[in-house]
Write a protein that holds these residues in place. Structure first.
Motif, PDB file in Angstrom:
ATOM      1  N   TYR A 124      46.927 -36.884  -1.867  1.00 33.88           N
ATOM      2  CA  TYR A 124      48.061 -35.970  -2.016  1.00 33.88           C
ATOM      3  C   TYR A 124      47.909 -35.121  -3.277  1.00 33.88           C
ATOM      4  O   TYR A 124      48.234 -33.937  -3.287  1.00 33.88           O
ATOM      5  N   ILE A 125      47.406 -35.716  -4.334  1.00 30.64           N
ATOM      6  CA  ILE A 125      47.189 -35.005  -5.594  1.00 30.64           C
ATOM      7  C   ILE A 125      45.870 -34.234  -5.499  1.00 30.64           C
ATOM      8  O   ILE A 125      44.848 -34.786  -5.100  1.00 30.64           O
ATOM      9  N   PRO A 126      45.853 -32.962  -5.847  1.00 31.11           N
ATOM     10  CA  PRO A 126      44.610 -32.188  -5.749  1.00 31.11           C
ATOM     11  C   PRO A 126      43.568 -32.646  -6.766  1.00 31.11           C
ATOM     12  O   PRO A 126      43.912 -33.105  -7.859  1.00 31.11           O
ATOM     13  N   VAL A 127      42.304 -32.502  -6.400  1.00 32.57           N
ATOM     14  CA  VAL A 127      41.221 -32.833  -7.337  1.00 32.57           C
ATOM     15  C   VAL A 127      41.032 -31.710  -8.353  1.00 32.57           C
ATOM     16  O   VAL A 127      40.471 -31.929  -9.434  1.00 32.57           O
ATOM     17  N   ILE A 128      41.475 -30.517  -8.007  1.00 25.92           N
ATOM     18  CA  ILE A 128      41.508 -29.391  -8.940  1.00 25.92           C
ATOM     19  C   ILE A 128      42.939 -28.892  -9.004  1.00 25.92           C
ATOM     20  O   ILE A 128      43.575 -28.648  -7.978  1.00 25.92           O
ATOM     21  N   ASN A 129      43.456 -28.763 -10.228  1.00 24.90           N
ATOM     22  CA  ASN A 129      44.804 -28.279 -10.428  1.00 24.90           C
ATOM     23  C   ASN A 129      44.783 -27.236 -11.548  1.00 24.90           C
ATOM     24  O   ASN A 129      44.885 -27.566 -12.717  1.00 24.90           O
ATOM     25  N   GLU A 130      44.565 -25.965 -11.152  1.00 26.65           N
ATOM     26  CA  GLU A 130      44.497 -24.858 -12.113  1.00 26.65           C
ATOM     27  C   GLU A 130      43.403 -25.065 -13.163  1.00 26.65           C
ATOM     28  O   GLU A 130      43.686 -25.318 -14.335  1.00 26.65           O
ATOM     29  N   ILE A 131      42.148 -24.955 -12.742  1.00 27.17           N
ATOM     30  CA  ILE A 131      41.059 -25.011 -13.721  1.00 27.17           C
ATOM     31  C   ILE A 131      40.186 -23.761 -13.598  1.00 27.17           C
ATOM     32  O   ILE A 131      40.078 -23.165 -12.526  1.00 27.17           O
ATOM     33  N   THR A 132      39.602 -23.384 -14.724  1.00 28.51           N
ATOM     34  CA  THR A 132      38.704 -22.233 -14.764  1.00 28.51           C
ATOM     35  C   THR A 132      37.272 -22.701 -14.559  1.00 28.51           C
ATOM     36  O   THR A 132      36.819 -23.643 -15.214  1.00 28.51           O
ATOM     37  N   LEU A 133      36.570 -22.049 -13.637  1.00 25.07           N
ATOM     38  CA  LEU A 133      35.166 -22.353 -13.386  1.00 25.07           C
ATOM     39  C   LEU A 133      34.323 -21.115 -13.679  1.00 25.07           C
ATOM     40  O   LEU A 133      34.779 -19.989 -13.511  1.00 25.07           O
ATOM     41  N   ASP A 134      33.091 -21.356 -14.130  1.00 30.15           N
ATOM     42  CA  ASP A 134      32.139 -20.287 -14.400  1.00 30.15           C
ATOM     43  C   ASP A 134      30.852 -20.564 -13.643  1.00 30.15           C
ATOM     44  O   ASP A 134      30.479 -21.725 -13.430  1.00 30.15           O
ATOM     45  N   ALA A 135      30.179 -19.495 -13.255  1.00 31.34           N
ATOM     46  CA  ALA A 135      28.909 -19.647 -12.531  1.00 31.34           C
ATOM     47  C   ALA A 135      28.090 -18.373 -12.707  1.00 31.34           C
ATOM     48  O   ALA A 135      28.615 -17.330 -13.110  1.00 31.34           O
ATOM     49  N   GLU A 136      26.800 -18.477 -12.422  1.00 30.48           N
ATOM     50  CA  GLU A 136      25.930 -17.313 -12.421  1.00 30.48           C
ATOM     51  C   GLU A 136      25.248 -17.182 -11.066  1.00 30.48           C
ATOM     52  O   GLU A 136      24.871 -18.181 -10.455  1.00 30.48           O
ATOM     53  N   ILE A 137      25.132 -15.942 -10.594  1.00 28.67           N
ATOM     54  CA  ILE A 137      24.378 -15.676  -9.376  1.00 28.67           C
ATOM     55  C   ILE A 137      23.416 -14.532  -9.653  1.00 28.67           C
ATOM     56  O   ILE A 137      23.587 -13.780 -10.622  1.00 28.67           O
TER      57      ILE A 137
END
Length: 277
Positions: A124-137
């Motif tokens: 019921y509780i999300p594994v992500i709750n308002e987090i910032t992610l960064d990545a490169e492509i």
């Protein structure tokens, strides 16, 4: 850590050891999709945007939603009846002018929890709750830095399901843009370093196979399998953004019904020359 920027120069990138690289957030990508000229004024010229009521509402309600999941007590909720659960959920939201919206969410949250009790209540509780992610492509000869804040991401079976919260009314025409937003998040997630995901309690081996969006004002929620066409459209949009930088051309997209609300209406050539009929 690479240096990244909106004030990106392709020629400087290739002549100075490929630094800094172009930064693309979900918001900046959406702005370019909406109107390249608006993107130019906001992200390259760094002209300020007007703070609208819709923007203020979005910030307040998103913060309230984040706090809700941080405070929600599963063990306490399991002891409550449905009506008690609605009251409990509503009490976790703040007291402000958006009460009706919180009430809609509290009923939805209670209904969802009652369903979760029949299955895997721990999810019921999300594994992500308002987090910032960064990545490169890599796009052609360029490295690009992606960044975005994922509202919520849930686990269901062997799938991660990102869910976007929207505080305005639902309209069917928004489907295409919503799919692009979710496809951007999937691209970000798929290219985020595994160690970063693990540090945030996310299993990088569980793929995103579905995505969805929630409009509590309209009591509207949808979850669907990921759309390859939307993922392709996001990559094309990123290539179009790079091409705009290469050519130094950020054209205006004129819409008579919406352009008058743009912060840059007064300095937009198209807004003052296009027909309003």
């Amino acid at each position: 850590m690479r240096e990244y920027t909106y004030q990106w120069n392709p020629e400087a990138y290739t002549s100075r050891g490929k630094e800094p690289i172009l930064k693309i957030t979900k918001s900046s990508f959406g702005s370019f999709q909406w109107c390249p000229r608006k993107y130019f004024h906001n992200y390259i010229e760094r002209l300020p945007q007007d703070q609208t009521e819709a923007m203020r509402k979005g910030t307040i309600v998103h913060n309230a939603r984040e706090d809700f999941f941080n405070k929600f007590d599963i063990k306490k909720a399991e002891e409550l009846s449905h009506s008690e659960l609605v009251s409990y959920c509503l009490a976790l939201y703040p007291i402000d002018e958006y009460f009706e919206l919180y009430e809609n969410m509290a009923i939805f949250d209670a209904n969802r929890f009652m369903e979760a009790k029949e299955g895997e209540v721990e999810n019921y509780i999300p594994v992500i709750n308002e987090i910032t992610l960064d990545a490169e492509i890599t796009v052609g000869e360029y490295k690009v830095h992606l960044q975005g804040i994922i509202d919520r991401m849930f686990v269901e079976g062997e799938s991660h399901i990102p869910m976007e919260l929207k505080t305005g009314p639902w309209k069917e025409y928004k489907t295409t843009s919503m799919r692009k937003e979710m496809a951007f998040y999937k691209l970000l997630f798929d290219n985020c370093p595994n160690e970063v995901l693990e540090e945030n309690g996310v299993d990088p081996d569980i793929p995103i196979t579905h995505w969805g969006w929630y409009y509590p004002q309209s009591h509207y929620i949808t979850v669907e399998p990921v759309k390859k066409r939307s993922e392709t459209a996001v990559m094309k949009g990123i290539k179009d953004l790079i091409e705009a930088y290469e050519q130094g051309v950020f054209p205006t997209k004129f819409y008579a019904k919406t352009c008058s609300f743009c912060s840059f209406f007064g300095i937009c050539d198209a807004a003052n020359t296009e027909s309003w009929i």
